[in-house]
Design a protein around this motif. Structure first.
Motif, PDB file in Angstrom:
ATOM      1  N   VAL A 321     -73.459  24.188 -25.941  1.00 12.10           N
ATOM      2  CA  VAL A 321     -73.067  25.150 -24.909  1.00 12.10           C
ATOM      3  C   VAL A 321     -72.261  26.249 -25.594  1.00 12.10           C
ATOM      4  O   VAL A 321     -71.086  26.067 -25.912  1.00 12.10           O
ATOM      5  CB  VAL A 321     -72.223  24.470 -23.809  1.00 12.10           C
ATOM      6  N   TRP A 353     -72.433  28.645 -18.433  1.00 14.44           N
ATOM      7  CA  TRP A 353     -71.934  27.369 -17.899  1.00 14.44           C
ATOM      8  C   TRP A 353     -73.015  26.291 -17.959  1.00 14.44           C
ATOM      9  O   TRP A 353     -74.159  26.537 -17.583  1.00 14.44           O
ATOM     10  CB  TRP A 353     -71.497  27.596 -16.452  1.00 14.44           C
ATOM     11  N   ALA A 354     -72.663  25.105 -18.399  1.00  8.83           N
ATOM     12  CA  ALA A 354     -73.639  24.007 -18.488  1.00  8.83           C
ATOM     13  C   ALA A 354     -73.447  23.025 -17.332  1.00  8.83           C
ATOM     14  O   ALA A 354     -72.319  22.788 -16.921  1.00  8.83           O
ATOM     15  CB  ALA A 354     -73.425  23.256 -19.794  1.00  8.83           C
ATOM     16  N   GLN A 356     -72.763  20.001 -16.917  1.00  9.48           N
ATOM     17  CA  GLN A 356     -72.354  18.928 -17.839  1.00  9.48           C
ATOM     18  C   GLN A 356     -72.573  17.514 -17.306  1.00  9.48           C
ATOM     19  O   GLN A 356     -73.004  16.630 -18.049  1.00  9.48           O
ATOM     20  CB  GLN A 356     -70.883  19.129 -18.216  1.00  9.48           C
ATOM     21  N   HIS A 371     -63.893  18.870 -27.180  1.00 10.95           N
ATOM     22  CA  HIS A 371     -62.561  19.390 -27.520  1.00 10.95           C
ATOM     23  C   HIS A 371     -61.465  18.475 -26.944  1.00 10.95           C
ATOM     24  O   HIS A 371     -60.290  18.793 -27.069  1.00 10.95           O
ATOM     25  CB  HIS A 371     -62.421  20.805 -26.971  1.00 10.95           C
ATOM     26  N   GLY A 373     -60.763  17.811 -23.799  1.00 12.18           N
ATOM     27  CA  GLY A 373     -60.231  18.129 -22.469  1.00 12.18           C
ATOM     28  C   GLY A 373     -60.402  16.858 -21.644  1.00 12.18           C
ATOM     29  O   GLY A 373     -61.428  16.178 -21.725  1.00 12.18           O
ATOM     30  N   THR A 376     -63.572  16.242 -19.433  1.00 13.05           N
ATOM     31  CA  THR A 376     -64.751  15.932 -20.238  1.00 13.05           C
ATOM     32  C   THR A 376     -64.679  14.517 -20.799  1.00 13.05           C
ATOM     33  O   THR A 376     -65.670  13.777 -20.777  1.00 13.05           O
ATOM     34  CB  THR A 376     -64.882  16.957 -21.392  1.00 13.05           C
ATOM     35  N   GLU A 379     -65.555  12.076 -18.145  1.00 17.06           N
ATOM     36  CA  GLU A 379     -66.984  12.134 -17.801  1.00 17.06           C
ATOM     37  C   GLU A 379     -67.826  11.469 -18.894  1.00 17.06           C
ATOM     38  O   GLU A 379     -68.809  10.780 -18.613  1.00 17.06           O
ATOM     39  CB  GLU A 379     -67.403  13.609 -17.625  1.00 17.06           C
ATOM     40  N   TYR A 393     -56.465  22.713 -28.056  1.00  9.28           N
ATOM     41  CA  TYR A 393     -55.173  23.203 -27.531  1.00  9.28           C
ATOM     42  C   TYR A 393     -54.590  22.206 -26.517  1.00  9.28           C
ATOM     43  O   TYR A 393     -55.167  21.155 -26.261  1.00  9.28           O
ATOM     44  CB  TYR A 393     -55.348  24.578 -26.877  1.00  9.28           C
ATOM     45  N   GLN A 396     -54.746  18.117 -26.103  1.00 11.62           N
ATOM     46  CA  GLN A 396     -56.007  17.557 -26.609  1.00 11.62           C
ATOM     47  C   GLN A 396     -55.846  16.732 -27.893  1.00 11.62           C
ATOM     48  O   GLN A 396     -56.578  15.763 -28.114  1.00 11.62           O
ATOM     49  CB  GLN A 396     -57.022  18.687 -26.791  1.00 11.62           C
TER      50      GLN A 396
HETATM   51  N1  UDP Z   1     -67.653  22.109 -17.611  1.00 13.48           N
HETATM   52  C1  UDP Z   1     -68.965  22.242 -17.201  1.00 13.48           C
HETATM   53  N2  UDP Z   1     -69.762  23.127 -17.873  1.00 13.48           N
HETATM   54  C2  UDP Z   1     -69.313  23.869 -18.924  1.00 13.48           C
HETATM   55  C3  UDP Z   1     -67.981  23.698 -19.340  1.00 13.48           C
HETATM   56  C4  UDP Z   1     -67.164  22.806 -18.669  1.00 13.48           C
HETATM   57  O1  UDP Z   1     -69.410  21.588 -16.246  1.00 13.48           O
HETATM   58  O2  UDP Z   1     -70.083  24.649 -19.478  1.00 13.48           O
HETATM   59  C5  UDP Z   1     -66.765  21.211 -16.843  1.00 13.48           C
HETATM   60  C6  UDP Z   1     -66.613  19.857 -17.495  1.00 13.48           C
HETATM   61  O3  UDP Z   1     -67.588  18.970 -17.003  1.00 13.48           O
HETATM   62  C7  UDP Z   1     -65.197  19.487 -17.091  1.00 13.48           C
HETATM   63  C8  UDP Z   1     -64.459  20.821 -16.951  1.00 13.48           C
HETATM   64  O4  UDP Z   1     -65.474  21.793 -16.790  1.00 13.48           O
HETATM   65  O5  UDP Z   1     -65.215  18.847 -15.825  1.00 13.48           O
HETATM   66  C9  UDP Z   1     -63.644  21.179 -18.175  1.00 13.48           C
HETATM   67  O6  UDP Z   1     -62.467  20.465 -18.166  1.00 13.48           O
HETATM   68  P1  UDP Z   1     -61.846  19.833 -19.474  1.00 13.48           P
HETATM   69  O7  UDP Z   1     -60.587  19.137 -19.077  1.00 13.48           O
HETATM   70  O8  UDP Z   1     -62.832  19.014 -20.167  1.00 13.48           O
HETATM   71  O9  UDP Z   1     -61.571  21.064 -20.429  1.00 13.48           O
HETATM   72  P2  UDP Z   1     -60.772  22.440 -20.271  1.00 13.48           P
HETATM   73  O10 UDP Z   1     -61.641  23.358 -19.550  1.00 13.48           O
HETATM   74  O11 UDP Z   1     -59.487  22.130 -19.586  1.00 13.48           O
HETATM   75  O12 UDP Z   1     -60.540  22.869 -21.672  1.00 13.48           O
END
Ligand code: UDP
Length: 500
Positions: A321, A353-354, A356, A371, A373, A376, A379, A393, A396
């Protein structure tokens, strides 16, 4: 997935939910709101129109299936320094504007709270951690406030240890490792891996100080993981804080059952499905999925080029992505790369946007580069997939220690510097490190099989947690029951009040 049952209208418990404006906080709190509604609570989610647009379709679907749930838009008050029309914090919103935007939303909701309270008559509120004002507002109106603090018990235990013992101030250099005191497991980190706010006070340090104070004064905190994932840290955190908290996850699979819910999650609309036919053409477990969360667009051109080379050299099929890469970040190089890997059928790039949740559940996906997060991570664990950790950041790097050292369900890429979410700085993780980590994850060796076995077992536990009798199911039941008891107490005390 099981529900707790719906009640008659008269005794319905009412809640308002006040999410924040980064996707990583908005998306999970909306999921939590939907779980409460599915379990019979009458829910109103209040935020600005642009943020509502991100999740309205899921709310409409839930409502059409019988949940008592709705959104209520509020117009964002103007705050100096926030450009007109900006309502959401994303990769293109600079750090100082992000803090002002948080203030603007806080001011908007705080000003309107008395009127919102009379309109919706909530028995309790659930607010994102950044709405620190809401603890006093709830007290003023005599209702409990639950706080959603994001992240994990584990990360909060580490942060508490850093604040309390300051081990990072007792080392001679940024890259000398130190032990994090007071945890059930011996964990080491370096000073370069912890966020700046722990080393020198920043605006954000003060924001987080207020968050912690408001958490201590709240009725309790909600978390989004599950007991088998971080039980000892849940116990420790409860002792440290002396407050109530409930772990009610993994939330995304609890509420996002439909393909359309999953596809539109965090984006507001479904993403076109070229990615699906590509994955359908791949063998079971053969693809590594690479995504760096909602702020993924802050990599330098050099780093983007190293990721591209690392993926091309790793010998495994991949889905990356890339987000929105501009000219300055080597867009031409990535477009060239895309043509090459499309022709060889080795890789698929998603711009923007994916979907996910859908990608992670596809049988062709065998692992993820993340990363760390926390959304993620949850999930990915839920999907039973092992990870390559590449923290960037915030908390993480703490999450990486949990995944690599404690749970042993991931392989570290070897990132060394905690960055600012709005500026990923100069550290470059080279292609060799990327290739090596993916090779270990996807290579099928003994060690990798052990990692896979552990994450599959944890995924089973995640599924049990939200079934009847599971830890998260019971926690949800408990918190709803407590809110009901408080409502009853309040009603009874009104009945018993002497007539003047
Ligand atoms: N997400 C998504 N598609 C993308 C990027 C992120 O669906 O292209 C969703 C992912 O499934 C998660 C959230 O956005 O639920 C990102 O939250 P995360 O805590 O992983 O990372 P942050 O955005 O805080 O760095």
């Amino acid at each position: 997935m099981e529900f707790l049952g719906v009640e008659g209208e008269s005794e319905k418990l009412k809640a308002i939910f006040l999410p924040s404006i980064t996707k990583s906080h908005l998306v999970p709190l909306v999921d939590i709101a939907r779980i409460f509604a599915m379990h019979g609570v009458d829910v109103t989610i209040i935020t600005t129109p642009a943020n509502i647009a991100i999740f309205q379709s899921s709310i409409d679907r839930d409502a059409s299936r019988g949940s008592s749930i709705r959104t209520h838009p509020v117009k964002l008050l103007h705050v100096a320094g926030v450009p007109e029309g900006v309502e959401t914090i994303n990769f293109s919103v600079a750090g100082d504007i992000a803090i002002k935007l948080l203030e603007a939303l806080g001011k908007t909701l705080q000003t309107q709270f008395p009127q919102l309270f009379h309109q919706f008559k909530p028995d309790f509120i659930v607010s994102d951690m950044f709405h620190t004002w809401s603890v006093d507002a709830a007290a003023e109106f005599g209702i409990p406030r639950l706080i959603y603090v994001g992240s994990t018990f584990f990360a909060h235990c580490v942060m508490d240890s850093l604040e309390r013992f300051e081990p990072h101030k007792k080392v001679d250099s940024e890259d000398q490792s130190f032990l994090i005191p007071g945890l059930p497991y011996n964990l080491e980190m370096t000073s370069s891996q912890i966020p700046e706010r722990f080393k020198t006070p920043t605006d954000y340090s003060y924001v987080m100080k207020r968050v912690k104070e408001s958490e201590k004064r709240s009725y309790g905190s909600l978390f989004k993981s599950f007991y088998a994932f971080e039980g000892p840290y849940e116990e420790l955190y409860k002792t440290i804080m002396g407050t109530k908290s409930w772990n009610v996850g993994p939330i995304s699979s609890w509420v996002n059952q439909d393909a359309s819910d999953k596809s539109a999650r965090g984006h507001g609309k479904e993403v076109e499905e070229g990615w699906l036919s590509w994955l359908d053409s791949k063998q079971k477990g053969s693809v590594v999925y690479v995504c760096f969360g909602s702020m993924k667009n802050n990599f330098s051109g050099t780093q983007i080029a190293e990721i591209a080379h690392g993926l091309e050299d790793c010998g495994h099929d991949f889905m990356w992505v890339v987000g929105e890469i501009d000219e300055g970040q080597s867009r031409a190089l990535v477009e060239e790369f895309e043509k090459r890997v499309e022709a060889s059928k080795k890789g698929y790039l998603i711009w923007g946007w994916a979907p996910q949740l859908r990608i992670l559940e596809h049988p062709a996906v065998g692992g993820m580069v993340t990363h760390c997060g926390m959304n993620t991570v949850m999930e990915t664990v839920d999907a039973g997939l092992p990870m390559v950790t590449w923290p960037l950041y915030a908390e993480q790097f703490f999450n990486e220690r949990l995944l690599v050292d404690v749970l042993k369900i991931a392989v570290a890429v070897g990132a060394k510097e905690c960055k600012d979410w709005a500026d990923f700085g100069n550290e470059i993780v080279g292609r060799e490190k990327i290739t090596k980590a993916i090779g270990l994850l996807m290579g099928g060796g003994e060690e990798c099989e052990e990692v896979r076995r552990r994450v599959k077992a944890l995924s089973e536990e995640a599924k049990k947690a939200i079934q009847i009798g599971g830890s998260s199911y019971n926690n949800l039941k408990d918190v709803i029951q407590e809110m009901k008891s408080l409502k009853l107490e309040k009603l009874n005390s009104k009945v018993e009040e002497p007539v003047a």
